[in-house]
Design a protein around this motif. Structure first.
Motif, PDB file in Angstrom:
ATOM      1  N   TYR A 107       0.824  -1.202   0.000  1.00  0.00           N
ATOM      2  CA  TYR A 107       0.000   0.000   0.000  1.00  0.00           C
ATOM      3  C   TYR A 107       0.859   1.254   0.000  1.00  0.00           C
ATOM      4  O   TYR A 107       1.937   1.298   0.601  1.00  0.00           O
ATOM      5  CB  TYR A 107      -0.952   0.000   1.201  1.00  0.00           C
ATOM      6  CG  TYR A 107      -2.129  -0.917   1.011  1.00  0.00           C
ATOM      7  CD1 TYR A 107      -3.298  -0.452   0.426  1.00  0.00           C
ATOM      8  CD2 TYR A 107      -2.053  -2.256   1.378  1.00  0.00           C
ATOM      9  CE1 TYR A 107      -4.383  -1.284   0.226  1.00  0.00           C
ATOM     10  CE2 TYR A 107      -3.130  -3.111   1.177  1.00  0.00           C
ATOM     11  CZ  TYR A 107      -4.294  -2.615   0.601  1.00  0.00           C
ATOM     12  OH  TYR A 107      -5.359  -3.456   0.395  1.00  0.00           O
ATOM     13  N   THR A 149     -10.408  -0.139  -7.283  1.00  0.00           N
ATOM     14  CA  THR A 149      -9.982  -1.463  -6.827  1.00  0.00           C
ATOM     15  C   THR A 149     -10.977  -2.495  -7.331  1.00  0.00           C
ATOM     16  O   THR A 149     -12.144  -2.171  -7.605  1.00  0.00           O
ATOM     17  CB  THR A 149      -9.923  -1.514  -5.290  1.00  0.00           C
ATOM     18  OG1 THR A 149      -9.538  -2.833  -4.875  1.00  0.00           O
ATOM     19  CG2 THR A 149     -11.269  -1.181  -4.659  1.00  0.00           C
ATOM     20  N   ARG A 204     -11.726  -5.075  -5.479  1.00  0.00           N
ATOM     21  CA  ARG A 204     -12.369  -5.641  -4.290  1.00  0.00           C
ATOM     22  C   ARG A 204     -13.782  -5.080  -4.114  1.00  0.00           C
ATOM     23  O   ARG A 204     -14.077  -3.977  -4.559  1.00  0.00           O
ATOM     24  CB  ARG A 204     -11.531  -5.324  -3.053  1.00  0.00           C
ATOM     25  CG  ARG A 204     -10.170  -6.008  -3.044  1.00  0.00           C
ATOM     26  CD  ARG A 204      -9.376  -5.620  -1.817  1.00  0.00           C
ATOM     27  NE  ARG A 204      -8.138  -6.391  -1.718  1.00  0.00           N
ATOM     28  CZ  ARG A 204      -7.231  -6.253  -0.773  1.00  0.00           C
ATOM     29  NH1 ARG A 204      -7.422  -5.327   0.178  1.00  0.00           N
ATOM     30  NH2 ARG A 204      -6.159  -6.996  -0.746  1.00  0.00           N
ATOM     31  N   LYS A 249      -5.664   3.090  -2.894  1.00  0.00           N
ATOM     32  CA  LYS A 249      -6.757   2.220  -3.308  1.00  0.00           C
ATOM     33  C   LYS A 249      -7.984   2.439  -2.416  1.00  0.00           C
ATOM     34  O   LYS A 249      -7.873   2.557  -1.191  1.00  0.00           O
ATOM     35  CB  LYS A 249      -6.329   0.757  -3.256  1.00  0.00           C
ATOM     36  CG  LYS A 249      -5.169   0.425  -4.210  1.00  0.00           C
ATOM     37  CD  LYS A 249      -5.547   0.751  -5.651  1.00  0.00           C
ATOM     38  CE  LYS A 249      -4.393   0.504  -6.613  1.00  0.00           C
ATOM     39  NZ  LYS A 249      -4.737   0.926  -8.001  1.00  0.00           N
ATOM     40  N   HIS A 250      -9.148   2.455  -3.071  1.00  0.00           N
ATOM     41  CA  HIS A 250     -10.387   2.717  -2.326  1.00  0.00           C
ATOM     42  C   HIS A 250     -11.579   2.208  -3.119  1.00  0.00           C
ATOM     43  O   HIS A 250     -11.511   2.034  -4.351  1.00  0.00           O
ATOM     44  CB  HIS A 250     -10.543   4.221  -2.074  1.00  0.00           C
ATOM     45  CG  HIS A 250     -10.537   5.039  -3.337  1.00  0.00           C
ATOM     46  ND1 HIS A 250     -11.672   5.242  -4.098  1.00  0.00           N
ATOM     47  CD2 HIS A 250      -9.533   5.692  -3.981  1.00  0.00           C
ATOM     48  CE1 HIS A 250     -11.368   5.967  -5.149  1.00  0.00           C
ATOM     49  NE2 HIS A 250     -10.072   6.273  -5.111  1.00  0.00           N
ATOM     50  N   HIS A 258      -7.071   7.889   4.833  1.00  0.00           N
ATOM     51  CA  HIS A 258      -6.851   6.606   5.525  1.00  0.00           C
ATOM     52  C   HIS A 258      -8.170   5.851   5.711  1.00  0.00           C
ATOM     53  O   HIS A 258      -8.203   4.626   5.582  1.00  0.00           O
ATOM     54  CB  HIS A 258      -6.181   6.841   6.877  1.00  0.00           C
ATOM     55  CG  HIS A 258      -4.698   6.984   6.812  1.00  0.00           C
ATOM     56  ND1 HIS A 258      -3.855   5.949   6.455  1.00  0.00           N
ATOM     57  CD2 HIS A 258      -3.882   8.057   7.064  1.00  0.00           C
ATOM     58  CE1 HIS A 258      -2.596   6.350   6.487  1.00  0.00           C
ATOM     59  NE2 HIS A 258      -2.586   7.632   6.855  1.00  0.00           N
ATOM     60  N   SER A 276      -8.892   4.171   2.548  1.00  0.00           N
ATOM     61  CA  SER A 276      -7.921   3.099   2.301  1.00  0.00           C
ATOM     62  C   SER A 276      -8.170   1.881   3.195  1.00  0.00           C
ATOM     63  O   SER A 276      -8.092   0.735   2.740  1.00  0.00           O
ATOM     64  CB  SER A 276      -6.500   3.637   2.522  1.00  0.00           C
ATOM     65  OG  SER A 276      -5.546   2.619   2.381  1.00  0.00           O
ATOM     66  N   VAL A 277      -8.469   2.128   4.469  1.00  0.00           N
ATOM     67  CA  VAL A 277      -8.667   1.000   5.402  1.00  0.00           C
ATOM     68  C   VAL A 277      -9.928   0.214   5.037  1.00  0.00           C
ATOM     69  O   VAL A 277      -9.942  -1.021   5.136  1.00  0.00           O
ATOM     70  CB  VAL A 277      -8.727   1.503   6.861  1.00  0.00           C
ATOM     71  CG1 VAL A 277      -9.043   0.345   7.810  1.00  0.00           C
ATOM     72  CG2 VAL A 277      -7.394   2.145   7.264  1.00  0.00           C
ATOM     73  N   GLU A 287     -10.995  -0.294   2.066  1.00  0.00           N
ATOM     74  CA  GLU A 287     -10.588  -1.141   0.943  1.00  0.00           C
ATOM     75  C   GLU A 287      -9.699  -2.291   1.400  1.00  0.00           C
ATOM     76  O   GLU A 287      -9.880  -3.454   1.007  1.00  0.00           O
ATOM     77  CB  GLU A 287      -9.838  -0.276  -0.103  1.00  0.00           C
ATOM     78  CG  GLU A 287      -9.598  -0.949  -1.436  1.00  0.00           C
ATOM     79  CD  GLU A 287      -8.346  -1.801  -1.515  1.00  0.00           C
ATOM     80  OE1 GLU A 287      -8.225  -2.601  -2.473  1.00  0.00           O
ATOM     81  OE2 GLU A 287      -7.478  -1.656  -0.625  1.00  0.00           O
ATOM     82  N   GLU A 288      -8.753  -1.965   2.264  1.00  0.00           N
ATOM     83  CA  GLU A 288      -7.812  -2.965   2.772  1.00  0.00           C
ATOM     84  C   GLU A 288      -8.542  -4.105   3.488  1.00  0.00           C
ATOM     85  O   GLU A 288      -8.256  -5.294   3.286  1.00  0.00           O
ATOM     86  CB  GLU A 288      -6.841  -2.270   3.722  1.00  0.00           C
ATOM     87  CG  GLU A 288      -5.826  -3.164   4.404  1.00  0.00           C
ATOM     88  CD  GLU A 288      -5.012  -2.382   5.415  1.00  0.00           C
ATOM     89  OE1 GLU A 288      -4.793  -2.922   6.538  1.00  0.00           O
ATOM     90  OE2 GLU A 288      -4.614  -1.241   5.126  1.00  0.00           O
ATOM     91  N   ARG A 289      -9.492  -3.742   4.338  1.00  0.00           N
ATOM     92  CA  ARG A 289     -10.182  -4.763   5.138  1.00  0.00           C
ATOM     93  C   ARG A 289     -11.206  -5.532   4.324  1.00  0.00           C
ATOM     94  O   ARG A 289     -11.646  -6.608   4.740  1.00  0.00           O
ATOM     95  CB  ARG A 289     -10.835  -4.108   6.352  1.00  0.00           C
ATOM     96  CG  ARG A 289      -9.809  -3.529   7.316  1.00  0.00           C
ATOM     97  CD  ARG A 289     -10.367  -3.231   8.674  1.00  0.00           C
ATOM     98  NE  ARG A 289      -9.303  -2.802   9.589  1.00  0.00           N
ATOM     99  CZ  ARG A 289      -9.504  -2.475  10.863  1.00  0.00           C
ATOM    100  NH1 ARG A 289     -10.737  -2.508  11.363  1.00  0.00           N
ATOM    101  NH2 ARG A 289      -8.490  -2.123  11.629  1.00  0.00           N
ATOM    102  N   LYS A 303     -10.048  -9.089   3.266  1.00  0.00           N
ATOM    103  CA  LYS A 303      -9.810 -10.153   4.248  1.00  0.00           C
ATOM    104  C   LYS A 303     -10.971 -11.136   4.274  1.00  0.00           C
ATOM    105  O   LYS A 303     -12.100 -10.779   3.981  1.00  0.00           O
ATOM    106  CB  LYS A 303      -9.606  -9.538   5.647  1.00  0.00           C
ATOM    107  CG  LYS A 303      -8.314  -8.723   5.728  1.00  0.00           C
ATOM    108  CD  LYS A 303      -8.108  -8.211   7.143  1.00  0.00           C
ATOM    109  CE  LYS A 303      -6.815  -7.407   7.247  1.00  0.00           C
ATOM    110  NZ  LYS A 303      -6.594  -6.879   8.607  1.00  0.00           N
TER     111      LYS A 303
END
Length: 422
Positions: free
Chosen positions: A3, A76, A78, A173-174, A411, A414-415, A417-419, A422
């Motif tokens: 990231y 993204t 996702r 990423k988002h 953030h 971004s978070v 997208e990151e989560r 999972k």
């Protein structure tokens, strides 16, 4: 996935935007019957639409009610929940928002700030505890005759700058992100005509809080009470034994309110209050408007019963007088909704931590658009915007805190997208 380090972003424009926005008068009017309450709010909203479109956000538009809607497309693959960032464009009618002259006090070192257009207005270090965290920062104030408008043009500027950065930094990423700017928040009507179906978000964040690092998931629950006293009007020259002045009864009602409790000036934390906000009328008829507040919604009825007993006792002393007592629900404590969606707060707290701040979960002695949005189906905590001393001539915000708010928005996006991976 590797990231992008969001904290390396340095090409901020948030201060320039903020300085531009606060010079546009957007004061709302609690006595208006139109929506928005003042057409001038749309002057800022139209500018925001133009600037969003210039960023490449093609669907940005202003609707008939004064709402700005816009979409930042996902970048993204996702499946990420659609989130919304929201702020309000209006400023409080408690203090003039016309001809605001923003000033930057660079490299603050703890001095009292005397505002030049009215030297009697002094932002004193001893009276503004959050100034202790601002050494070396650049403080923005008004010039002494108006409020500044950080509530909530700081939030507007921060969302706008975050939108620009998301559009110009595809490495962040988002998922799909919605932007919503509302009118009339300061008079409790900010989401009266919002179209949540058109907005299309699942979760939201208002950027309308105070100290850097704070995020709020709890508000007051709120009712408004309108009391109308009917007296007996007689020519004052022939009034003996006949006149019953509604205005004097209204004054007695206010005088009979609790002196040492249940008022804004005697309560703190989660203590509630009964607060008269306006009185008007004459001998024939008078009106008092109250706001009733507590974090526990059940207590509102207790306070309203106390108030009604006071009114009944006063009216009973004056035969021939009558009263009407009208209660209107305003908003409810958003914590009831947010506790059902803990991930919204968890991601907000994580985003603040990633900026390098110590996250602080707080409750608000007030409300936000997020209070009502949460109960309308958009769970929506309130993230700091960095402003202080709202609704008055001593309002201030720092450049550095606004930049941290921009990073927090990045953030959060971004978070989510990151989560979602999972």
């Amino acid at each position: 996935m590797i990231y992008f380090d969001i904290n390396k972003v340095s090409d901020f424009q948030v201060v320039e935007r903020f300085m531009r926005y606060v010079q546009i008068d957007t004061e709302s009017d609690p006595h208006a019957t139109s929506f928005p309450s003042t057409e001038k709010q749309k002057n800022l909203s139209r500018l925001l639409v133009t600037e969003l479109q210039q960023m490449g956000i093609t669907d940005a538009h202003l609707d008939e009610y004064g709402y700005v809607y816009a979409t930042i497309p996902a970048n993204t693959d996702r499946e990420v929940p659609v989130i919304c960032f929201c702020s309000h464009v209006d400023t409080s009618p408690d203090c003039s928002g016309k001809d605001v002259k923003p000033l930057v006090h660079t490299n603050y070192q703890g001095q009292d700030m005397v505002l030049p257009d009215d030297p009697s207005v002094i932002i004193k270090y001893s009276e503004h505890s959050d100034l202790q965290h601002q050494f070396g920062n650049d403080i923005i104030t008004a010039s002494g005759t108006t409020l500044l408008g950080a509530d909530d043009k700081a939030g507007v500027a921060e969302i706008m700058d975050a939108a620009r950065l998301l559009m110009s930094h595809p490495e962040i990423k988002h998922g799909e992100i919605k932007i919503l700017f509302t009118p009339d928040e300061e008079i409790g009507q900010g989401v009266d005509h919002v179209d949540l179906k058109k907005l299309g978000a699942q979760f939201g964040y208002t950027i309308d809080g105070e100290r850097a690092g704070t995020i709020e998931d709890e508000t007051f629950s709120a009712d408004g009470v309108r009391i109308v006293i009917q007296g007996i009007s007689v020519h004052p020259g022939f009034a003996k034994g006949k006149m019953v002045s509604a205005l004097k009864l209204a004054a007695e009602i206010i005088a009979d309110l609790p002196k040492d409790e249940l008022s804004p000036e005697t309560t703190a934390g989660k203590e509630g209050f009964i607060h008269p906000t306006e009185i008007s009328g004459g001998a024939d008829k008078a009106e008092i408007n109250f706001i009733i507040r507590d974090h526990n919604a059940a207590k509102l009825k207790e306070y309203e019963a106390i108030l009604q007993r006071i009114v009944e006792n006063v009216v009973a002393r004056y035969p021939g007088s009558t009263y009407a007592f009208d209660v209107k629900e305003q908003y409810r404590n958003m914590k009831e909704v947010l506790d059902q969606h803990p991930e919204v707060m968890e991601i907000g707290l994580e985003a603040i931590k990633r900026v390098g701040l110590t996250p602080e979960r707080r409750s608000i002695r007030g409300g936000t658009d997020g209070s009502r949005l949460s109960f309308m189906g958009l769970p929506c905590p309130n993230v700091f915007a960095g402003g202080h001393a709202f609704h008055g001539k001593m309002e201030w915000v720092s450049k550095q805190d606004m930049e941290k708010a921009v990073l927090t928005i990045l953030h959060i996006a971004s978070v989510w997208e990151e989560r979602s991976g999972k």
